[in-house]
Design a protein around this motif. Structure first.
Motif, PDB file in Angstrom:
ATOM      1  N   PRO A   7       0.830  -1.205   0.000  1.00  0.00           N
ATOM      2  CA  PRO A   7       0.000   0.000   0.000  1.00  0.00           C
ATOM      3  C   PRO A   7       0.863   1.252   0.000  1.00  0.00           C
ATOM      4  CG  PRO A   7       0.025  -0.994   2.174  1.00  0.00           C
ATOM      5  CD  PRO A   7       0.762  -1.927   1.248  1.00  0.00           C
ATOM      6  N   ASP A   8       0.300   2.321  -0.529  1.00  0.00           N
ATOM      7  CA  ASP A   8       0.968   3.612  -0.499  1.00  0.00           C
ATOM      8  C   ASP A   8       1.149   4.015   0.962  1.00  0.00           C
ATOM      9  OD1 ASP A   8       1.849   6.207  -1.584  1.00  0.00           O
ATOM     10  OD2 ASP A   8      -0.006   6.934  -0.660  1.00  0.00           O
ATOM     11  N   GLU A  21       1.493   6.821   2.494  1.00  0.00           N
ATOM     12  CA  GLU A  21       0.656   7.926   2.960  1.00  0.00           C
ATOM     13  C   GLU A  21      -0.789   7.478   3.133  1.00  0.00           C
ATOM     14  OE1 GLU A  21      -0.567  12.514   2.021  1.00  0.00           O
ATOM     15  OE2 GLU A  21       1.228  11.690   1.100  1.00  0.00           O
ATOM     16  N   GLU A  22      -1.304   6.687   2.202  1.00  0.00           N
ATOM     17  CA  GLU A  22      -2.675   6.183   2.325  1.00  0.00           C
ATOM     18  C   GLU A  22      -2.807   5.280   3.551  1.00  0.00           C
ATOM     19  OE1 GLU A  22      -4.215   4.372  -1.225  1.00  0.00           O
ATOM     20  OE2 GLU A  22      -3.568   6.046  -2.465  1.00  0.00           O
ATOM     21  N   ALA A  23      -1.798   4.448   3.783  1.00  0.00           N
ATOM     22  CA  ALA A  23      -1.822   3.574   4.962  1.00  0.00           C
ATOM     23  C   ALA A  23      -1.803   4.403   6.239  1.00  0.00           C
ATOM     24  CB  ALA A  23      -0.639   2.608   4.928  1.00  0.00           C
ATOM     25  N   VAL A  38      -2.859   7.503   6.632  1.00  0.00           N
ATOM     26  CA  VAL A  38      -4.152   8.182   6.770  1.00  0.00           C
ATOM     27  C   VAL A  38      -5.184   7.221   7.364  1.00  0.00           C
ATOM     28  CG1 VAL A  38      -6.092   9.159   5.464  1.00  0.00           C
ATOM     29  CG2 VAL A  38      -3.767   9.917   4.999  1.00  0.00           C
ATOM     30  N   ALA A  39      -5.230   5.994   6.873  1.00  0.00           N
ATOM     31  CA  ALA A  39      -6.184   5.003   7.389  1.00  0.00           C
ATOM     32  C   ALA A  39      -5.918   4.699   8.859  1.00  0.00           C
ATOM     33  CB  ALA A  39      -6.111   3.725   6.553  1.00  0.00           C
ATOM     34  N   ASP A  47     -10.535  -2.563   8.176  1.00  0.00           N
ATOM     35  CA  ASP A  47     -10.381  -1.788   6.941  1.00  0.00           C
ATOM     36  C   ASP A  47      -9.047  -1.052   6.914  1.00  0.00           C
ATOM     37  OD1 ASP A  47     -12.846  -2.624   6.031  1.00  0.00           O
ATOM     38  OD2 ASP A  47     -13.878  -0.761   6.563  1.00  0.00           O
ATOM     39  N   ALA A  48      -8.579  -0.609   8.082  1.00  0.00           N
ATOM     40  CA  ALA A  48      -7.297   0.093   8.172  1.00  0.00           C
ATOM     41  C   ALA A  48      -6.130  -0.891   8.265  1.00  0.00           C
ATOM     42  CB  ALA A  48      -7.294   1.020   9.388  1.00  0.00           C
ATOM     43  N   TYR A  63       6.080   7.253   8.468  1.00  0.00           N
ATOM     44  CA  TYR A  63       5.561   8.497   7.901  1.00  0.00           C
ATOM     45  C   TYR A  63       5.804   9.648   8.875  1.00  0.00           C
ATOM     46  CZ  TYR A  63       2.133  11.797   6.037  1.00  0.00           C
ATOM     47  OH  TYR A  63       1.509  12.913   5.546  1.00  0.00           O
TER      48      TYR A  63
END
Length: 112
Positions: free
Chosen positions: A3-4, A6-8, A10-11, A59-60, A88
């Motif tokens: 997964p990206d 940053e997306e990970a 954020v989740a 989901d996260a 991050y």
């Protein structure tokens, strides 16, 4: 494909924003794999509430489920998404650390 980051992150941050979800993760980390009923018994959250929070945590990527004996579903915490979020944050902190170091050096210089 991983997964990206940053997306990970954020989740993970969105999932950890709720104190009930943090309590569920803390309980799983302390007591090990648990059912939603086990978690509900340890926390002041209904079983249905625990189930909804577990779905958001799943989901996260912060929890995974495994079939237990009979119809039992055991949930366990997953630390990999938290490590991605830590990386991050570390990158952001390093950027600020560099800025603070330069500011400190500038402020330490004698006036011109």
């Amino acid at each position: 494909m991983p997964p990206d980051p940053e997306e990970a992150a954020v989740a993970v941050f969105a999932a950890l924003a709720d104190p009930n979800r943090r309590a569920i993760l803390a309980s799983l980390a302390t007591h090990g794999p648990s059912t939603a009923t086990d978690l509900s018994g340890r926390l002041s959250i209904t079983r249905q509430g625990v189930a909804k929070h577990l779905a958001l945590l799943a989901d996260a990527g912060l929890v995974a489920s495994d079939a237990g004996g009979g119809r039992r579903v055991l949930y366990r915490h997953r630390s990999e998404p938290i490590r991605v979020a830590q990386s991050y944050l570390a990158a952001l902190a390093a950027d600020w650390d560099d800025r603070f170091t330069r500011l400190s050096a500038f402020l330490s210089e004698p006036p011109r």
